[in-house]
Write an enzyme that holds these catalytic residues in place. Structure first.
Site, PDB file in Angstrom:
ATOM      1  CG  ASN A   1      -2.193   0.827   0.958  1.00 53.98           C
ATOM      2  OD1 ASN A   1      -2.375   1.400  -0.118  1.00 53.98           O
ATOM      3  ND2 ASN A   1      -3.054   0.920   1.964  1.00 53.98           N
TER       4      ASN A   1
ATOM      5  CG  HIS B   1      -7.926   1.068   7.389  1.00 54.11           C
ATOM      6  ND1 HIS B   1      -6.751   1.759   7.529  1.00 54.11           N
ATOM      7  CD2 HIS B   1      -7.730   0.239   6.323  1.00 54.11           C
ATOM      8  CE1 HIS B   1      -5.889   1.373   6.607  1.00 54.11           C
ATOM      9  NE2 HIS B   1      -6.454   0.450   5.855  1.00 54.11           N
TER      10      HIS B   1
END
EC number: 2.3.1.-
Length: 487
Positions: A338, A374
């Site tokens: 990521n 998240h």
């Protein structure tokens, strides 16, 4: 009679539309079931792969065309993908994009605009998480919206930097600072770009505008020679997709919650967590490799040239696959996984907290932001808390080995290198799986049950090292070595 016939015709057309939609849903649902996936997951995969025909159309018909046509194409294709996946819920992204444009225009290049953007976009995302939350991982409108949230916050910060004296900015800030005033169409095209709308990667408005203006090519004045590099990333993505599809029914997080898992010996529970922890990341690897191929095909992945003149296509790389697969350290995984999101957090959160004067505090707040970004589940907080703890301990251990003459000599023994590597990788992926357990199981009752079954091994191991390593360092590092370091 005519009006009656027209009414019947309208009814038939409406009925045909309903039936066509019904058959489409049925066929997708049937195909998804046969593949062992959900319909939403299948829609996501289809949408990601649709980027390739869109990119080919762009290369052949829109490269070097009027910029407004390119923005319209990106906006239309992005909205189509949003509707295909989430139906009328696409209004969430549309609303936030329009409001963001108004914030930039009405508030200008001010810190008020930046703070308003940050608070509004994060509040909207968190509210979405709150009202759509379940105990499982669901693919819903909040998934692409978290990607969009970072894009729009970054846009506001770069626009703010564009109003500052260039000499007051770092070289990195100068690169991303927006000097012009983006139009609504430009903001929409940037936000809905089909190669990154659903799962990323992150890229700046300036980089996007270079794409639209035809600057991102290795052959000036011509379409980029990027088909082979794009196919390489696509092929690698397909390899991970096939592997994940074949193994996912047999390696699941649900098994961690079963009595059968609890009844196995401790070593088995640890080994299963290790294997699962590595495997569970492959679904993200798949998506990012496929979307990177789309970005490369359009030219967005162009990143200049190497010293030998070879074109680089890693501007949108979210994965360093070789580093991810081979590096035995947690910091190696962070550096290879990521990548663009981590770079975004470093650029817009970590470095902007420099005024705190404490690197660890800035890092901790950055990880807290990532956890909230998240979602609101406790598992995210636990996962990123473990990441913070592990990285600190890993740095302490590396410094100890480097500064201790005894440990340095021991680490340098060539014949023991494979053994060291095996031990490091075992620790690395066991506790990566330990951290990912909380991340994937979300709620405290689930991850707590699994942690109890392995006696909170990760927390005990790293908290113990956190307190013990400074004393070992004091005992094993000679005073002259410490003085040399201070000098």
């Amino acid at each position: 009679m005519a009006s009656s016939a027209e009414g019947d015709e309208g009814t038939v057309v409406a009925l045909a539309g309903v039936l066509q939609s019904g058959f489409q849903e049925l066929s997708l649902n049937k195909l998804a079931t046969s593949l062992g996936a959900s319909e939403q997951a299948l829609r996501l995969i289809i949408s990601i792969f649709l980027g390739y025909p869109f990119a080919l159309f762009y290369r052949h018909y829109l490269f070097y065309k009027e910029t407004y046509l390119i923005h319209l194409f990106h906006t239309f294709t992005g909205l189509s993908i949003a509707y295909f996946n989430f139906g009328n819920q696409l209004y969430h992204s549309l609303l936030c994009i329009v409001l963001q444009f108004l914030i930039l225009r009405l508030m200008g290049r001010t810190i008020t605009a930046v703070l308003t953007t940050f608070c509004f976009q994060m509040a909207y995302l968190l509210a979405g998480y709150y009202y759509t939350a379940t105990g499982n991982y669901d693919i819903k409108w909040t998934m692409p919206h978290c990607v969009l949230t970072l894009k729009l916050i970054g846009l506001a910060v770069d626009y703010f930097d564009g109003g500052k004296d260039q000499n007051s900015l770092s070289s990195e800030q100068q690169k991303y600072a927006i000097r012009g005033v983006p139009s609504l169409l430009e903001v929409a095209g940037f936000s809905y770009f089909y190669g990154a709308f659903l799962v990323g990667p992150q890229f700046s408005m300036n980089h996007y505008m270079k794409l639209v203006q035809g600057e991102l090519t290795d052959i000036p004045g011509k379409i980029p020679n990027s088909i082979i590099p794009a196919l390489k990333r696509l092929s690698l993505g397909l390899f991970y997709l096939v592997g994940y599809t074949l193994l996912s029914p047999h390696i699941t997080e649900d098994y961690l919650l079963t009595e059968d898992y609890d009844n196995h010996p401790f070593w088995f529970r640890c080994m299963y967590m290790l294997i699962w922890g590595k495997f569970v990341l492959y679904k993200y690897v798949t998506c990012w490799l496929v979307t990177e191929g789309v970005c490369i095909l359009t030219g967005l992945g162009f990143n200049g040239f190497e010293e030998k003149g070879k074109a680089k296509w890693d501007a949108c790389a979210n994965m360093k696959v070789w580093l991810f697969e081979t590096n035995p350290r947690f910091t190696g995984t962070i550096a290879s996984f990521n990548i663009n999101t981590n770079a975004w957090v470093a650029r817009y959160i970590f470095k902007r907290l420099k005024f705190l004067g404490n690197k660890e505090l800035s890092q901790g707040l950055s990880l807290l932001f990532l956890a909230l970004w998240h979602g609101l589940h406790s598992g995210y907080l636990v996962c990123f808390q473990m990441e913070f703890l592990i990285v600190i301990v890993e740095r302490q251990a590396a410094r100890l080995i480097q500064e201790s003459p005894t440990l340095s000599k021991l680490a340098a023994i060539t014949v023991l290198q494979p053994f060291y590597y095996l031990v490091q990788q075992t620790i690395h992926w066991l506790f990566m799986g330990y951290s990912m357990t909380a991340f994937c199981l979300f709620t405290w009752d689930k991850w707590l049950k699994v942690y109890k079954s392995i006696y909170f091994l990760g927390h005990i191991f790293f908290l113990s090292l956190l307190f013990i390593l400074p004393y070992i360092h004091k005992a094993m590092v000679p005073r002259k070595e410490k003085l040399k370091k201070m000098e």
